[in-house]
Design a protein around this motif. Structure first.
Motif, PDB file in Angstrom:
ATOM      1  N   GLY B  25       0.824  -1.198   0.000  1.00  0.00           N
ATOM      2  CA  GLY B  25       0.000   0.000   0.000  1.00  0.00           C
ATOM      3  C   GLY B  25       0.861   1.251   0.000  1.00  0.00           C
ATOM      4  O   GLY B  25       0.568   2.225  -0.707  1.00  0.00           O
ATOM      5  N   LEU B  63      -3.138  -0.880  -4.398  1.00  0.00           N
ATOM      6  CA  LEU B  63      -3.766  -0.228  -3.249  1.00  0.00           C
ATOM      7  C   LEU B  63      -5.030  -0.981  -2.836  1.00  0.00           C
ATOM      8  O   LEU B  63      -5.265  -1.220  -1.648  1.00  0.00           O
ATOM      9  N   LEU B  64      -5.822  -1.402  -3.825  1.00  0.00           N
ATOM     10  CA  LEU B  64      -7.025  -2.173  -3.520  1.00  0.00           C
ATOM     11  C   LEU B  64      -6.658  -3.476  -2.827  1.00  0.00           C
ATOM     12  O   LEU B  64      -7.222  -3.836  -1.787  1.00  0.00           O
ATOM     13  N   THR B  67      -5.526  -2.901   0.708  1.00  0.00           N
ATOM     14  CA  THR B  67      -6.615  -2.576   1.628  1.00  0.00           C
ATOM     15  C   THR B  67      -7.357  -3.828   2.061  1.00  0.00           C
ATOM     16  O   THR B  67      -7.609  -4.055   3.254  1.00  0.00           O
ATOM     17  N   VAL B  70      -5.231  -6.004   4.365  1.00  0.00           N
ATOM     18  CA  VAL B  70      -5.154  -5.559   5.764  1.00  0.00           C
ATOM     19  C   VAL B  70      -6.342  -6.117   6.542  1.00  0.00           C
ATOM     20  O   VAL B  70      -6.179  -6.732   7.607  1.00  0.00           O
ATOM     21  N   ALA B  71      -7.555  -5.957   5.984  1.00  0.00           N
ATOM     22  CA  ALA B  71      -8.744  -6.457   6.665  1.00  0.00           C
ATOM     23  C   ALA B  71      -8.685  -7.975   6.806  1.00  0.00           C
ATOM     24  O   ALA B  71      -8.976  -8.531   7.872  1.00  0.00           O
ATOM     25  N   LEU B 320     -14.433  -2.995  -1.792  1.00  0.00           N
ATOM     26  CA  LEU B 320     -14.767  -2.644  -0.400  1.00  0.00           C
ATOM     27  C   LEU B 320     -15.967  -3.442   0.102  1.00  0.00           C
ATOM     28  O   LEU B 320     -15.907  -4.073   1.150  1.00  0.00           O
ATOM     29  N   SER B 323     -15.385  -7.474   0.218  1.00  0.00           N
ATOM     30  CA  SER B 323     -14.568  -7.978   1.324  1.00  0.00           C
ATOM     31  C   SER B 323     -15.358  -7.908   2.627  1.00  0.00           C
ATOM     32  O   SER B 323     -15.332  -8.846   3.434  1.00  0.00           O
ATOM     33  N   LEU B 454     -13.891  -1.984   7.751  1.00  0.00           N
ATOM     34  CA  LEU B 454     -14.474  -2.069   6.415  1.00  0.00           C
ATOM     35  C   LEU B 454     -15.798  -1.329   6.337  1.00  0.00           C
ATOM     36  O   LEU B 454     -16.110  -0.701   5.314  1.00  0.00           O
ATOM     37  N   ALA B 457     -14.927   2.224   5.938  1.00  0.00           N
ATOM     38  CA  ALA B 457     -14.450   2.497   4.582  1.00  0.00           C
ATOM     39  C   ALA B 457     -15.613   2.531   3.605  1.00  0.00           C
ATOM     40  O   ALA B 457     -15.693   3.401   2.725  1.00  0.00           O
TER      41      ALA B 457
END
Lengths: 215, 644
Positions: B25, B63-64, B67, B70-71, B320, B323, B454, B457
């Protein structure tokens, strides 16, 4: 002397065509013997001309294996065969002649690019090796009996040997020995297999083998 | 492996995955800030060495992925803490994430293939985590077969490009673009859309995603499918194109979207429903890219950029909400010990946070306002309806059809998501509640953290999509260098055309009016008093029983009847009789199954082709030794003829 050397490849091609045309197994074997002797004479004559011992030894090996041993083994096998009723080839003499001619010309054409870049006359006749290979394949294709196919197989090998020798003027001695010994073993095994076929099927017609194929 | 050593492994794997995700990221954000990052190590990989480079397009996908990772890395503490797995699986998680981050970074074709295959192999191994289960083995086999077929297509097409490229580099300053022929385009598009879970090579998706462990499903369904889109953008959309390529992409996209939405509607397995929803949303993304391609080739540049914006924003939105959907569905499944929506129910009381998360995700998946999936679809719709009357006949035919099919898809997916949330979460409890197992605090905290992050986000993206405006600007600038990317601010507007929208205003209006209506109703009740509820004439029955409530099959039944031909739902009722005459019934089992017609047709076709081919080969082997010699002779002749 050099005329004799030039004549050897011609002798090889002539015997090759005759083997492809003849239908009788014994006369084919005799022709194969002549071919083997011719193949052995080639390095021997070259050895005399160039005073080379290695070439002479190679020639003696060629002569004894291809000229004497292999045709002898083949003749022994043929003598054991029963007299077979059906014709031994699938083609008659005339069409075999035509086919052999065509095969020789095809070999010559396929080798044109190579013969153009070589300089010695002997190397230019190396297409005869390829012609012998194709003639051998022709024998394999038209013969119906296993022994006839062994003759074709031997002729292919003679062709490869001729090509190797004519194109490079001398195959390494050890390689020559190894290949020739391999060939002896192959012929011994094939002769043994032929004997078994005769005992099992009372004949060596390979067309009958297709019955064994799993359909 | 004892418990404490397992916990250390789990934590280490999670921290390691987190680290990789943060690193990826960070690199992506640095690139978006204008840094030019590249790495060249010639000795590290065989053949071509390791060459990595990030440009804005790679940065978007990295980046996607980062993200989502991370979750997923936080959530895996909760998931694998409950479902104990092997060290091998734990060790594969960071590798999988790293491979997904490295595919967009690959600068040469060799690196691209290498990391692509690492990604495929690790994901296949992760799908097969519970390999003792026969359904998992079946899914894994499907996945491996499809992913390898897809890779073979990509390899064949990009190998052709590589052979014609002077540098071997993926963008290589346009060196490969000139030779992107029709065959190469179709082959690579098929390969990339297979990874994205689109028709016709999509059957692996609905099998593999449900069977994989939930963190893996989340990573696959929200991040890995994007890599397929990345491939299409990088290889297929980079150079000069032809308009029928765009039409083909729209066709593939809309077919997948409709097919996915229909199947999501009738699925009662919550994870399979989400998998079909992935297929459907990725279909919408590729439709948008197809529209972009078609409009660009016909020189409607401004509308083309709207379509591109739709594709990029829907890509972000989908990552987003999908996930979040998988992670909260994982919590719901753990809580209710079932994946069957019909056996869940009342989850809103039993797992509040996960239910909320699932609700937010479902709203995103419907593509309605306030959801993360809204803005992308709205932009796509704008691009489709803004076809000028002076446009070529092709556009005037394709675009209205696309609008109609998109509208149908949205309708179907609203129904599917309403079903998923209504039947699974809001309904009354059907099966007696499973005893709440006491979970370690760390696991509970991890699960809650992942979902909360999430949800946050999703809500931020849904209301203020302008926070991704810099990201979008950089990517659009990179893709369309001389274009004029549309302006995404607090309200999105495209100046030369009519059309503007402000998701924040919609949010304020909806929430505000909901509060006002709520207050008015409350006031009305206070003034009038509550209306007493009383049993009406109920044939002697009391309160409705649990079995009377709607389940997922009854919810979808009307639509299922309408689309019966496309869905091929098979119903079986097995009846066991106690007596030979068949008068007394002991058990009665009702089963419903649906055939995946695309997969069935495809497999039958491939089987028939292989059968034909092998019978041809069989016919050439009659067992005649002289025929074999003839083959050899012909082969020899051909060799001589070719080499002369």
């Amino acid at each position: 002397m050099s005329i004799l050397i030039q004549l050897c490849p011609a002798l090889l091609l002539l015997t090759g065509i005759l083997i492809a045309v003849f239908r009788d197994l014994r006369s084919q074997t005799s022709l194969l013997r002549i071919q083997g002797i011719g193949l052995g004479l080639l390095p021997l004559l070259l050895a005399i001309e160039q005073h080379s011992v290695a070439l002479a030894i190679a020639g003696i090996i060629e002569l004894s294996i291809r000229g004497i041993l292999l045709p002898g083994l083949l003749m022994r096998t043929i003598k054991r065969l029963p007299q077979e009723q059906d014709p031994a080839t699938t083609r008659n003499t005339a069409s075999s002649f035509l086919l052999s001619g065509a095969v020789s010309v095809a070999a010559y054409l396929a080798f044109l690019p190579l013969t153009r870049v070589t300089h010695t006359q002997l190397a230019q006749s190396s297409f005869i090796g390829l012609a012998l290979v194709f003639l051998g394949i022709q024998v394999l294709l038209v013969r119906r009996q296993a022994v006839g196919q062994i003759i074709g197989f031997l002729m292919i090998d003679n062709g490869i040997d001729t090509f190797g020798f004519l194109a490079t003027l001398g195959v390494p001695f050890v390689l020559e020995l190894g290949v020739s010994l391999d060939l002896v073993f192959v012929i011994l095994i094939l002769a043994a297999l032929t004997n078994r076929m005769v005992r099992k099927f009372e004949g060596t017609d390979v067309d009958e083998l297709s019955e064994l194929g799993d359909r | 492996m004892n418990a404490s050593s397992y916990r250390i492994w789990l934590l280490a794997s999670s921290v390691f995955t987190l680290g990789i995700a943060f690193a990826g990221g960070w690199l992506a954000i640095a690139t978006l800030n204008g840094a030019h990052l590249s790495l060249n190590v010639n000795w590290l990989l065989p053949l071509a060495g390791l060459h990595l480079r990030i440009d804005p397009l790679s940065a978007l996908f990295d980046l996607l992925t980062a993200t989502i990772a991370v979750a997923a890395a936080i959530y895996m503490i909760a998931y694998f803490g409950r479902h104990v797995t092997t060290r091998f699986t734990l060790a594969l998680m960071p590798v999988f994430v790293a491979a997904m981050l490295l595919v967009p970074m690959a600068a040469t074709y060799y690196d691209f293939w290498f990391f692509w295959e690492i990604m495929a192999v690790t994901s296949a191994a992760l799908v097969l985590t519970n390999y003792r289960d026969s359904a998992t083995r079946n899914a894994g086999l499907y996945y491996i077969a499809y992913t390898q077929v897809g890779f073979a297509l990509i390899l064949a097409s990009t190998a052709y490009l590589n052979a014609h490229s002077t540098t071997g580099f993926l963008d290589g300053s346009g060196s490969h673009l000139a030779v992107l022929s029709n065959t190469v385009f179709v082959l690579s598009l098929l390969g990339f859309t297979s990874k994205a879970g689109l028709l016709p090579l999509s059957s692996w998706l609905q099998l593999a995603h449900p069977e994989a462990p939930t963190p893996v499903s989340a990573l696959m369904s929200a991040a890995m499918v994007n890599i397929g889109i990345y491939g299409a953008l990088r290889i297929d959309l980079a150079g000069p194109q032809q308009s029928w390529w765009g039409v083909l992409m729209i066709a593939i996209g809309l077919a997948s979207a409709l097919y996915g939405a229909l199947h999501a509607l009738i699925s009662s397995d919550i994870k399979r429903l989400l998998a079909f929803s992935t297929s459907e949303n990725l279909g919408i993304i590729i439709t948008a890219l197809g529209a972009y391609e078609l409009l660009r080739t016909t020189h409607f540049v401004i509308v083309a950029e709207i379509a591109l914006a739709g594709a990029i924003l829907h890509l972000i939105g989908h990552a987003l909400f999908k996930s979040l959907a998988f992670i909260s569905a994982g919590q719901l499944i753990d809580q209710s010990s079932t994946r069957d929506l019909n056996r869940m129910g009342n989850m809103i009381r039993r797992a509040r946070l996960a239910s909320t998360g699932y609700g937010v995700a479902s709203l995103g998946a419907t593509g309605l306002p306030l959801g993360a999936g809204f803005i992308g679809e709205w932009l796509l719709l704008q691009a489709l309806i803004h076809t000028s009357t002076s446009a070529p006949i092709l556009l005037r035919i394709v675009m209205p059809i696309a609008v109609a099919l998109l509208a149908l898809t949205v309708g179907l997916k609203v129904a599917a998501m309403t079903k998923a949330f209504g039947i699974g979460v809001l309904s009354r409890q059907r099966v007696p509640g499973s005893s709440e197992t006491v979970r370690p605090t760390l696991a509970r905290v991890a699960g809650a953290t992942a979902i909360s992050l999430l949800v946050l986000a999703n809500l931020v993206f849904a209301t203020v999509p302008s926070i991704v405006a810099p990201l979008y600007q950089r990517v659009a600038d990179y893709l369309v260098p001389r274009g004029r990317p549309i302006d995404i601010g607090f309200s999105i507007m495209f100046m030369p055309l009519k059309g503007a929208i402000s998701p924040l205003a919609i949010f304020i209006e909806v929430v505000g009016s909901a509060i006002v209506v709520g207050l008015l109703v409350e006031r009305h009740i206070r003034l009038q008093g509550r209306i007493p509820s009383a049993d009406l004439w109920n044939c002697g029955g009391g309160a409705p029983r649990i079995r009377m409530q709607y389940n997922s099959a009854s919810f979808a039944q009307p639509l299922e009847t309408i689309f019966g031909n496309a869905l091929r739902v098979q119903e079986h009722t097995d009846v066991d009789h106690a007596d030979p005459s068949g008068l007394i019934v002991t058990t009665m089992v009702y089963r419903r199954s649906r055939a995946d017609i695309i997969a069935t047709t495809l497999h039958r076709l491939v089987g028939a082709i292989i059968g034909q081919g092998s019978s041809l080969v069989r016919r050439a082997h009659p067992g005649n030794i002289r025929l074999y010699i003839l083959y050899g002779a012909i082969g020899l002749l051909i060799i001589f003829m070719v080499t002369r």
